[in-house]
Design an enzyme around this catalytic site. Sequence first.
Site, PDB file in Angstrom:
ATOM      1  N   GLU A  11      -3.450  -5.846  17.780  1.00  0.00           N
ATOM      2  CA  GLU A  11      -2.257  -6.733  17.112  1.00  0.00           C
ATOM      3  C   GLU A  11      -1.201  -7.244  18.161  1.00  0.00           C
ATOM      4  OE1 GLU A  11      -1.358  -4.463  13.297  1.00  0.00           O
ATOM      5  OE2 GLU A  11       0.808  -4.594  14.167  1.00  0.00           O
TER       6      GLU A  11
ATOM      7  N   ARG B  80       3.975  -0.817  15.954  1.00  0.00           N
ATOM      8  CA  ARG B  80       2.939  -0.039  16.473  1.00  0.00           C
ATOM      9  C   ARG B  80       3.498   0.581  17.765  1.00  0.00           C
ATOM     10  NH1 ARG B  80       2.621  -5.234  16.105  1.00  0.00           N
ATOM     11  NH2 ARG B  80       2.780  -6.424  17.909  1.00  0.00           N
TER      12      ARG B  80
ATOM     13  N   HIS C  96     -24.782   9.550  22.648  1.00  0.00           N
ATOM     14  CA  HIS C  96     -26.064   9.531  22.005  1.00  0.00           C
ATOM     15  C   HIS C  96     -25.961   8.382  20.902  1.00  0.00           C
ATOM     16  CE1 HIS C  96     -26.849  13.428  23.591  1.00  0.00           C
ATOM     17  NE2 HIS C  96     -25.583  13.381  23.934  1.00  0.00           N
TER      18      HIS C  96
ATOM     19  N   GLU D 265       0.749  -1.139  -0.067  1.00  0.00           N
ATOM     20  CA  GLU D 265       0.143  -0.103   0.074  1.00  0.00           C
ATOM     21  C   GLU D 265       1.021   1.130  -0.175  1.00  0.00           C
ATOM     22  OE1 GLU D 265      -0.184  -2.434   2.064  1.00  0.00           O
ATOM     23  OE2 GLU D 265      -2.307  -2.797   2.816  1.00  0.00           O
TER      24      GLU D 265
ATOM     25  N   LYS E 178      -0.550  -9.392   4.000  1.00  0.00           N
ATOM     26  CA  LYS E 178       0.491  -8.721   2.921  1.00  0.00           C
ATOM     27  C   LYS E 178       0.550  -9.868   1.737  1.00  0.00           C
ATOM     28  CE  LYS E 178       2.921  -5.674   6.019  1.00  0.00           C
ATOM     29  NZ  LYS E 178       3.788  -4.851   6.556  1.00  0.00           N
TER      30      LYS E 178
END
Length: 550
Positions: free
Chosen positions: A353, A268, A384, A212, A512
Amino acid sequence: MTNPVDLEAWKALAAHHDDIKTTHLRELFAADPTRFDKFQLSAAGLFLDYSKNHLTEETHRCLLALAEASNVTGKLHSMFSGEMVNPTEARPALHTALRNRGSEPVIVDGQDVMPPVRDVLERLGRFSDAVRDGSWTGYTGQPITDVVNIGIGGSDLGPLMAVEALAPFAHKRLALHFVSNVDGSHMVSTLKKVNPETTLFIVASKTFTTQETLTNAHSARSWFLDSGASEADIARHFVALSTNSSAVTAFGIDANNMFGFWDWVGGRYSLWSAIGLPLILSVGMERFEQFLQGAYDMDQHTRTAPLAVNMPVTLALLTVWYNNFWGAHSHLIAPYDQYLHRFPAYLQQLTMESNGKSVHVNGSAVQLATGPVVWGEPGTNGQHAYFQLLHQGTHLIPTDFIMALESLNPLGIHQELLMANCFAQSEALMMGKTKAELKAEMQAAGASEEDIKQLAGHRSFSGNRPSNTLLVQQMSPHALGALIALYEHKVFVEAAIWDINPFDQWGVELGKQLAKSIHHEMEQKNTVSSHDSSTNGLINRALKLKNLLA
Ligand code: G6Q
């Protein structure tokens, strides 16, 4: 290591759960007026109230016994000192070295990693200062006005979340954009907003092989060149953040424009590394250092505070308690701070993850539930929408409320209303409303006995729903750093108790691989038959309807 479920401490918790599972949180508060004082902690500028939990002093003792039996302290020490805590990828996990503000060395393979860490930080500082003060210009001599970060997952969510969280501190000239999705709409809609002469692209990818990101980066480069810029101009408009210098050079980005990091930084967990460049550009190096300091202060607390008063350990034990003994499968993150609107998504990746695993470190199958589903939205919006299910639904969903006391945009009574809503929700979830209370309320409002009878079930609330509340004075860079580090260590401690590896992500790698092979097949323009009938059917239908069959 002994299977967690076979530990005496685990069995004791199971027995203790049987003892207290029918005790209402109301009863716990009624029995002990000092509960709030007993079950609270402060660390690195954060305050945690964890009194609204299914927790007695005995529960606390049992949970701490589990932490001890799971060697949480030893495992934390292993992570901080650079031992190989990620055995399936044969590496340490040293995001804490990236924010080490102390003078102590951090040794990996016999080398102190701190000098290169400081060196990259210094280069990032020089570069970001030049972009911010306008001395770094685009190819027509104008200062940069827009920065587009191209990355995905760990190379996107962290900087995106933090840039949004610290938006009040943002540089006035620089607009930050993030393109992650390979859906062309993400890139096209972003490019519509920017001018090639004044745009800086950051290609952020640890591996520099992610489909990507590379596809988006190639499209951005083509757009830049098609706008009239030359190959030589790329050097003023493209920088890379990566561990893979040969792939960066092959892409056409000058090695001088690459800011590196190391394989011991998990995706991460990489916001503290060069991956933080968008944040540095936005808020400046001084504030980025305050952000690192906040995380470092939380690191120090985590390393040194006894288990009983250790904030990440406490949060982790509560998650284990609900996940494994109360059957809670999800965990809500409710920040009452609009700027933290991407924080739940960030924690979703960090938590799910890391701890979405079903084997122990030694490869044997787990016999317990691991990481819960993490989700959320900022309050008061959630109230709400999905809060109805929290109040009256059938699932137990422990919640973390996060509240900054001072607004960065003071406006009339807004902040007081925000706080009132936050505190009211945790109270309502915990207390509920009994049928007797409802009856009295309805009688006072003049309702008939018939109406009261009919509506009692619908309008009463069982309560007894647990939550934590985290308070911070203001969502400053320091506070944000401490908050993120708190959750990073919480996730680590959970993994330590479940005896799983929180640092690998083979599921991501699978995605991937699979996308690459299907894309390759689609490029052949032939009917596909190598998959199951559903996947074949979908691919072939897409090829046919898009007239792509040869
Ligand atoms: C994070 C994951 C994953 C990763 C992305 C992007 O821990 O490994 O989210 O960050 O797949 O990877 P690259 O940075 O290598 O492009």
